[in-house]
Enzyme design. Structure first.
Site, PDB file in Angstrom:
ATOM      1  N   ARG A  49       0.859  -1.174   0.000  1.00  0.00           N
ATOM      2  CA  ARG A  49       0.000   0.000   0.000  1.00  0.00           C
ATOM      3  C   ARG A  49       0.898   1.227   0.000  1.00  0.00           C
ATOM      4  NH1 ARG A  49      -3.601  -2.847  -1.287  1.00  0.00           N
ATOM      5  NH2 ARG A  49      -5.632  -3.130  -0.324  1.00  0.00           N
ATOM      6  N   GLU A  59      -4.153   7.756  -4.546  1.00  0.00           N
ATOM      7  CA  GLU A  59      -4.509   7.077  -5.806  1.00  0.00           C
ATOM      8  C   GLU A  59      -5.839   7.624  -6.291  1.00  0.00           C
ATOM      9  OE1 GLU A  59      -4.249   2.820  -5.341  1.00  0.00           O
ATOM     10  OE2 GLU A  59      -2.246   2.953  -4.465  1.00  0.00           O
ATOM     11  N   HIS A  70      -1.824   0.177  -9.573  1.00  0.00           N
ATOM     12  CA  HIS A  70      -2.437  -0.716  -8.578  1.00  0.00           C
ATOM     13  C   HIS A  70      -3.128  -1.917  -9.257  1.00  0.00           C
ATOM     14  CE1 HIS A  70      -4.292  -0.843  -4.280  1.00  0.00           C
ATOM     15  NE2 HIS A  70      -4.105  -2.053  -4.757  1.00  0.00           N
ATOM     16  N   ILE A  71      -2.301  -2.759  -9.888  1.00  0.00           N
ATOM     17  CA  ILE A  71      -2.846  -3.900 -10.642  1.00  0.00           C
ATOM     18  C   ILE A  71      -2.326  -5.242 -10.127  1.00  0.00           C
ATOM     19  CG2 ILE A  71      -3.340  -2.632 -12.772  1.00  0.00           C
ATOM     20  CD1 ILE A  71      -0.620  -3.717 -13.871  1.00  0.00           C
TER      21      ILE A  71
HETATM   22  O1  LIG Z   1      -4.784  -4.203  -3.391  1.00  0.00           O
HETATM   23  C1  LIG Z   1      -5.488  -5.144  -3.518  1.00  0.00           C
HETATM   24  C2  LIG Z   1      -5.924  -5.996  -2.453  1.00  0.00           C
HETATM   25  O2  LIG Z   1      -5.728  -5.656  -1.268  1.00  0.00           O
HETATM   26  O3  LIG Z   1      -6.501  -7.045  -2.750  1.00  0.00           O
END
Ligand SMILES: O=CC(=O)O
Length: 330
Positions: A238, A267, A286-287
């Site tokens: 994160r 984000e 964020h993929i």
């Molecule tokens: O960032 C994605 C998740 O926490 O699944």
């Protein structure tokens, strides 16, 4: 008995929708577009359950608007978007989707590592720009991944899956975690290090911790200064685990070699964020868990968690099972 009402403010795969529809009445917003705050507040007004992606925050204001809410099912493994203590006080169960995204997210973390080490993104941009004038011995030279030292910060499911990949590259594996993991040490040959020692020794520092008060800004100016000048930081956890201003400063001053990021303090990342201008920074949107199969598996897991919890049972992935006791005492 009337069917429970579930609010689903963003489009989910059909496989998951069908599971919910069998058991619940669904208030559905069939779009991936962000949900305005006032729509969330209106949507939860008569909801027993809420199925969300982690972009939706469940804070006190949302809870105040949701008198009937019993279950919040997050389609993500991380649940820092939920105010868990507030949910628990209200007897609301929260669930997440661990397990189903482990290997997918580890693949992406390793892709970040490979991309920054071998300058894959930078080299791609270079070729496409039309500037390539032929083979040169010093063109886009990077550093070896094979045989290097990886430092995994957060040796949970995904951390261990990354370490398994690192073994295939004959890497030396260091890890830091809240508690030691003898099984990972045995099975993966991973060596535990206090965080400072890991930062001093690793060529690739890979962040895979959940975001908690303890891990917020875990990596700041002091920690970046401990890293080797030719080491890379990889964040697939994160954004707020890293002090982003300190990272920008360290990169500007060449105190570390580069960074590969899937996540950011804010984000979407602001277009004027200096990180976007740096060649030695790989920036993904964020993929981590973004494969077709995994996104379906996550949503199906979230739907099953919801249906089980609404039926009054402890769902498979309750993150605050104590909420059920709170409710029972009401
Ligand atoms: O960032 C994605 C998740 O926490 O699944």
């Amino acid at each position: 008995m009337s069917r429970p009402k579930v609010y689903v403010p963003n489009a989910i795969p059909d496989e998951a929708y069908r599971i919910l529809a069998e058991h619940c009445d669904i208030r559905y917003r069939d779009t991936e577009d962000p949900v305005p705050d006032d729509e969330v507040l209106a949507g939860v007004r008569d909801a027993d359950g809420l199925v969300i992606y982690s972009r939706v925050k469940v804070n006190q204001a949302v809870l105040d608007a949701a008198p009937r809410l019993r279950v919040v099912s997050n389609i993500a493994v991380g649940y820092d978007n939920l105010d868990i203590p507030a949910l628990t006080r209200r007897g609301i169960v929260a669930t997440n989707t661990p397990g189903v995204l482990t290997e997918t997210t580890a693949d992406l973390a390793f892709a970040l590592l490979m991309a920054i080490a071998r300058r894959v993104v930078e080299a791609d941009r270079y070729v496409k720009s039309g500037r390539w004038d032929g083979w040169r011995p010093s063109l886009m030279v990077g550093r070896d991944v094979y045989g290097a030292t990886i430092g995994v910060v957060g040796m949970g499911r995904i951390g261990q899956a990354v370490a398994r990949r690192a073994r295939g590259f004959d890497m030396r594996i260091l890890y830091h975690n809240r508690s030691r993991n003898p099984q990972a040490e045995e099975a993966l040959g991973a060596e535990y290090r206090p965080l400072d020692d890991l930062l001093r020794e690793a060529d690739f520092v890979v962040l895979l911790t959940p975001l908690t008060p303890e891990t917020t800004r875990l990596i700041g100016a002091r920690e970046l200064a401990l890293m080797k000048p030719d080491a890379y930081l990889i964040n697939a956890a994160r954004g707020p685990v890293v002090d982003e201003s300190a990272l920008i400063e360290a990169l500007r001053e060449g105190r570390i070699a580069g960074a590969a990021l899937d996540v950011y303090e804010q984000e979407p990342v602001a277009p004027d964020n200096p990180l976007l201008q740096m060649d030695n920074v790989v920036t993904l949107p964020h993929i981590g868990s973004a494969t077709k199969a995994t996104r379906i598996a996550m949503a199906v897991t979230a739907a099953r968690n919801m249906v089980t919890a609404l039926a009054g049972e402890v769902p498979p992935n309750a993150v605050n099972p104590e909420a059920i006791r709170t409710r029972a005492q009401d």
